[in-house]
Write a protein that holds these residues in place. Structure first.
Motif, short mmCIF file in Angstrom:
data_model
loop_
_atom_site.label_atom_id
_atom_site.label_comp_id
_atom_site.label_asym_id
_atom_site.label_seq_id
_atom_site.Cartn_x
_atom_site.Cartn_y
_atom_site.Cartn_z
N GLY A 30 70.26 44.21 44.34
CA GLY A 30 70.44 42.77 44.20
C GLY A 30 71.46 42.23 45.20
N ILE A 31 72.07 41.10 44.85
CA ILE A 31 73.01 40.42 45.76
C ILE A 31 74.12 41.36 46.23
CG2 ILE A 31 74.73 38.56 45.93
CD1 ILE A 31 72.95 36.92 44.00
N GLN A 44 66.23 33.75 42.32
CA GLN A 44 64.89 33.65 41.72
C GLN A 44 64.11 34.91 42.10
OE1 GLN A 44 63.06 29.64 41.77
NE2 GLN A 44 64.65 29.11 43.22
N ARG A 45 64.64 36.05 41.71
CA ARG A 45 64.13 37.33 42.21
C ARG A 45 62.70 37.63 41.77
NH1 ARG A 45 68.03 41.80 41.08
NH2 ARG A 45 66.29 43.16 41.63
N ARG A 46 62.22 36.98 40.70
CA ARG A 46 60.85 37.23 40.26
C ARG A 46 59.83 36.48 41.10
NH1 ARG A 46 61.04 39.93 35.46
NH2 ARG A 46 63.01 39.79 34.32
N LYS A 47 60.32 35.46 41.80
CA LYS A 47 59.40 34.66 42.61
C LYS A 47 59.13 35.34 43.95
CE LYS A 47 60.22 29.95 41.02
NZ LYS A 47 60.58 28.60 41.44
N MET A 48 57.99 35.00 44.52
CA MET A 48 57.72 35.42 45.88
C MET A 48 58.77 34.75 46.78
SD MET A 48 53.93 35.28 47.50
CE MET A 48 53.03 35.88 46.09
N LYS A 100 75.16 32.16 56.74
CA LYS A 100 73.71 32.08 56.51
C LYS A 100 73.20 33.31 55.76
CE LYS A 100 72.09 28.72 59.81
NZ LYS A 100 71.14 28.36 60.87
N PHE A 101 73.74 34.46 56.09
CA PHE A 101 73.35 35.71 55.43
C PHE A 101 73.66 35.63 53.93
CE2 PHE A 101 74.52 40.23 54.38
CZ PHE A 101 73.25 40.78 54.51
N PHE A 102 74.87 35.19 53.60
CA PHE A 102 75.28 35.08 52.19
C PHE A 102 74.38 34.08 51.45
CE2 PHE A 102 79.57 37.12 51.40
CZ PHE A 102 79.53 37.92 52.54
N VAL A 103 74.12 32.95 52.09
CA VAL A 103 73.29 31.91 51.46
C VAL A 103 71.87 32.44 51.22
CG1 VAL A 103 72.16 29.66 51.85
CG2 VAL A 103 74.62 29.92 52.28
N LEU A 104 71.32 33.09 52.22
CA LEU A 104 69.95 33.62 52.11
C LEU A 104 69.84 34.64 50.98
CD1 LEU A 104 67.03 34.06 53.11
CD2 LEU A 104 67.94 35.67 54.81
N VAL A 105 70.76 35.59 50.96
CA VAL A 105 70.69 36.67 49.96
C VAL A 105 70.85 36.10 48.55
CG1 VAL A 105 71.83 38.78 49.14
CG2 VAL A 105 71.48 38.43 51.60
N LYS A 106 71.82 35.22 48.39
CA LYS A 106 72.04 34.65 47.05
C LYS A 106 70.85 33.80 46.62
CE LYS A 106 77.07 34.78 46.98
NZ LYS A 106 78.32 34.04 47.01
N THR A 107 70.29 33.02 47.52
CA THR A 107 69.14 32.16 47.19
C THR A 107 67.92 33.02 46.83
OG1 THR A 107 70.00 30.52 48.74
CG2 THR A 107 67.75 30.20 47.98
N LYS A 149 56.64 38.92 49.99
CA LYS A 149 57.39 39.91 49.20
C LYS A 149 58.37 39.22 48.25
CE LYS A 149 57.28 43.56 52.72
NZ LYS A 149 58.09 44.51 53.49
N ARG A 150 58.89 40.00 47.33
CA ARG A 150 60.00 39.53 46.49
C ARG A 150 61.31 40.04 47.10
NH1 ARG A 150 55.98 40.48 42.70
NH2 ARG A 150 55.51 38.66 41.41
N ALA A 151 62.40 39.41 46.71
CA ALA A 151 63.71 39.73 47.30
C ALA A 151 64.02 41.22 47.26
CB ALA A 151 64.81 38.94 46.58
N GLU A 152 63.72 41.86 46.13
CA GLU A 152 64.13 43.27 45.99
C GLU A 152 63.33 44.21 46.90
OE1 GLU A 152 61.79 44.53 41.89
OE2 GLU A 152 63.39 43.05 41.82
N GLN A 153 62.26 43.69 47.51
CA GLN A 153 61.46 44.54 48.42
C GLN A 153 61.97 44.50 49.86
OE1 GLN A 153 57.78 42.43 46.98
NE2 GLN A 153 56.92 44.50 46.96
#
Length: 252
Positions: free
Chosen positions: A148-149, A209-213, A198-205, A234-238
């Motif tokens: 995750g984050i 909503q990790r279940r969303k595409m 930008k990296f922090f914003v992208l990862v947190k965003t 993909k989803r964030a965790e991928q």
């Protein structure tokens, strides 16, 4: 006779297992360092070993006044070396590079990690105890549920090694969960970023909503034409840490 009280509000679980203390200090001493900050020394389980390390500049940061008084009485060598504040409120305590160690208070352990990220240019090494679930999250790889984050933000800048488990009975009072000790070593080569912000914003965003595409989770950060790219299926965790880093260059 115990000369202090344990404060639940400060997330205090004091280490009492000498073997675990020695394992943590041994892990620390397998590296070379000149300056050392202990976070949350509490009743001094680790402190008594850290004060014995030769030829280093040692400081400890402790918020609880009762523990500060106890430590100064128990370990006279620590006088003048305690910063009586929350670690979250202090500036870097040394001029040059320093190592961070601690049985981190569980209620602020994630915030302590963000503090270490703030200091990352000065902290080449950190060894810390966390709730096992948090420690696993920090060390998790892409594709796992624990990823995750924290995993992505820390692993961009540090190589993470999960060292060992610590059972509840090693503490007073015993926490309801297992604990784990992890080691962070600063990476010499991080992935290129358009900017850390930008990296922090992208990862947190993405993970909020990790279940969303990804396409739906981060659509506010990219031009619509870019969102057709395959990676957004993909989803964030991928996504790997490198994937996130590369995407910063495409952000609005």
């Amino acid at each position: 006779m115990q000369e202090y009280t344990l404060k639940k509000s400060l997330g205090q679980h004091f280490l009492k297992d000498e073997n675990i203390c020695k394992k943590i200090v041994d892990a620390l001493q397998s590296h070379s360092f000149k300056q050392l900050l202990e976070v949350g020394p509490g009743a001094g389980a680790l402190t008594k070993y850290l004060l014995d390390i030769k030829d280093i500049d040692f400081k400890a940061v402790e918020l609880d006044e009762e523990k500060v008084i106890f430590l100064e009485k128990q370990f006279p060598a620590i006088k003048e070396r305690i910063i009586h504040k929350s670690v979250l409120d202090i500036d870097a305590p040394f001029e040059k590079d320093f190592t961070v160690i601690g049985n981190f208070p569980y209620n602020i352990s994630s915030q302590i990690l963000f503090k270490i990220l703030d200091w990352k240019e000065r902290v080449p090494l950190s060894i810390g105890m966390f709730q096992k679930e948090v420690a696993q999250r920090i060390a998790a790889k892409s594709g796992s549920k624990a990823y995750g984050i924290l995993s992505v933000l820390i692993q961009e800048f540090y190589d993470v090694t999960y060292l060992f488990d610590v059972p509840p009975e090693s503490f007073n009072p015993p926490p309801k969960v297992m604990s784990g000790v992890i080691q962070l070593i600063k990476k010499e080569n991080t992935f290129a970023l358009q900017s850390e912000r930008k990296f922090f914003v992208l990862v947190k965003t993405a993970f909020n909503q990790r279940r969303k595409m990804l396409r739906n989770a981060v659509k506010s950060l990219f031009d619509e034409s870019l969102l057709q790219d395959e990676i957004f299926n993909k989803r964030a965790e991928q996504l790997t840490v490198e994937d996130f880093a590369k995407l910063t260059f495409k952000m609005i």
